[in-house]
Design a protein around this motif. Structure first.
Motif, short mmCIF file in Angstrom:
data_model
loop_
_atom_site.label_atom_id
_atom_site.label_comp_id
_atom_site.label_asym_id
_atom_site.label_seq_id
_atom_site.Cartn_x
_atom_site.Cartn_y
_atom_site.Cartn_z
N UNK A 85 0.83 -1.20 0.00
CA UNK A 85 0.00 0.00 0.00
C UNK A 85 0.87 1.26 0.00
N UNK A 86 1.94 1.18 0.73
CA UNK A 86 2.85 2.32 0.78
C UNK A 86 3.46 2.60 -0.58
N UNK A 87 3.87 1.53 -1.23
CA UNK A 87 4.46 1.71 -2.55
C UNK A 87 3.49 2.43 -3.47
N UNK A 88 2.25 2.01 -3.39
CA UNK A 88 1.24 2.64 -4.23
C UNK A 88 1.11 4.12 -3.90
N UNK A 89 1.06 4.41 -2.63
CA UNK A 89 1.00 5.80 -2.19
C UNK A 89 2.14 6.61 -2.80
N UNK A 90 3.31 6.06 -2.70
CA UNK A 90 4.49 6.77 -3.19
C UNK A 90 4.39 7.01 -4.69
N UNK A 91 3.95 5.98 -5.39
CA UNK A 91 3.80 6.11 -6.83
C UNK A 91 2.82 7.23 -7.18
N UNK A 92 1.70 7.19 -6.50
CA UNK A 92 0.67 8.19 -6.78
C UNK A 92 1.22 9.59 -6.58
N UNK A 93 1.92 9.75 -5.48
CA UNK A 93 2.44 11.08 -5.16
C UNK A 93 3.45 11.52 -6.21
N UNK A 101 1.11 7.17 6.34
CA UNK A 101 0.28 7.87 5.36
C UNK A 101 0.29 9.38 5.63
N UNK A 102 0.13 9.71 6.88
CA UNK A 102 0.18 11.13 7.23
C UNK A 102 1.51 11.75 6.82
N UNK A 103 2.58 11.05 7.13
CA UNK A 103 3.90 11.60 6.84
C UNK A 103 4.07 11.83 5.35
N UNK A 104 3.60 10.87 4.57
CA UNK A 104 3.79 10.96 3.13
C UNK A 104 2.86 12.00 2.50
N UNK A 113 14.11 7.56 -2.03
CA UNK A 113 14.82 6.77 -1.02
C UNK A 113 13.87 5.81 -0.33
N UNK A 114 12.68 6.28 -0.08
CA UNK A 114 11.69 5.43 0.56
C UNK A 114 11.34 4.23 -0.30
N UNK A 115 11.16 4.49 -1.59
CA UNK A 115 10.83 3.40 -2.49
C UNK A 115 11.91 2.32 -2.43
N UNK A 116 13.14 2.79 -2.42
CA UNK A 116 14.24 1.82 -2.36
C UNK A 116 14.17 1.01 -1.07
N UNK A 117 13.95 1.71 0.01
CA UNK A 117 13.81 1.02 1.30
C UNK A 117 12.74 -0.07 1.23
N UNK A 118 11.62 0.30 0.67
CA UNK A 118 10.51 -0.64 0.59
C UNK A 118 10.88 -1.84 -0.26
#
Lengths: 130, 130
Positions: free
Chosen positions: A114-122, B99-102, B114-119
């Motif tokens: 879910x996080x990955x998706x969030x990041x992508x969207x952003x 989610x809030x942070x992002x 960087x976050x994507x890489x972490x994930x």
DNA sequence: TTGACTGAATTACAAATGTAATTAGACTTT
DNA sequence: AAAGTCTAATTACATTTGTAATTCAGTCAA
């Protein structure tokens, strides 16, 4: 300015319940706590009074009973509270907190996805508005 | 158990400085604060004493001066503090905080990447250990 | 109408926190 | 050695927080 005094731990607990209920009496807020919490009715009462004084909730009298409603949105309180934490613990840097959350906690695979998706969207949203 | 009393905001500020310095006297910790912070020498002294009583730092006498050293690692304090926040503000759920942070903060594109890489790394690590 | 009962408002109070004033011990300079 | 000066230890204190006891005002049963 945002000069509301910050919420204490106990006050936040109560505020959260009130956000859920939208509006409620002391008794209703009290009832919404799990028994396991072992909090006293009058303690909840005190927290609500303090929340009112601090400007976080409104109260209007219905008969002789006070009905409380939120005055500050969860998102706002969350932002202020997290800001404060990030300032104290990470010198204002958000990234280390996210890193901690991802690395040092047991995040489920679903959450990771879910996080990955969030990041992508952003990321996409940003490219569009360029 | 982890039964150390939690740190207050002021105590965390001072603890962070001590983590940086590794070991330091009151005066050194005091000096490490930016002037803009406007904190008093004796206030820092009090915080260090309380940190010692709570078990977060050690103090040994060097001549007639107390030299403080960290006793609990930053990572541990961070975990405990964030746990507490997540419990209070998000009923123990980590995801809403991320989610809030992002979403509600201005995260730079570099941080996002960087976050994507972490994930990704975490996801891979999991697949391997299956 | 008078206690007993219910539910809400008021008052209380110890512990924690933020903040610093005060005191005391050692070193310097006459 | 007395007086002044640094620096560190001790003590102080108002505010906030967690927690609740106490009081007060209606309501109902006798």
């Amino acid at each position: 300015m945002t000069e509301r005094p910050a919420l204490s731990k106990g006050e936040i607990e109560v505020a959260r319940v009130l956000w859920d209920l939208k509006h409620a009496t002391v008794r209703e807020v009290y009832a919404a706590f799990p028994n396991s919490r072992g909090i006293d009715f009058t303690t909840v009462q005190t927290y609500l009074r303090r929340l009112e004084k601090k400007g976080y909730v409104n109260a209007k009298l219905d008969g002789r009973t006070r009905v409380y409603t939120p005055r500050v949105k969860p998102r706002t309180v969350i932002r202020e509270t997290v800001d404060d934490l990030v300032d104290r613990l990470f010198a204002g840097e958000t990234f280390p907190l996210m890193q901690h959350l991802i690395e040092d906690r047991n995040v489920s695979q679903e959450d990771l996805d879910a996080l990955k998706i969030l990041l992508e969207q952003l990321t996409e949203a940003r490219h569009e508005s360029e």
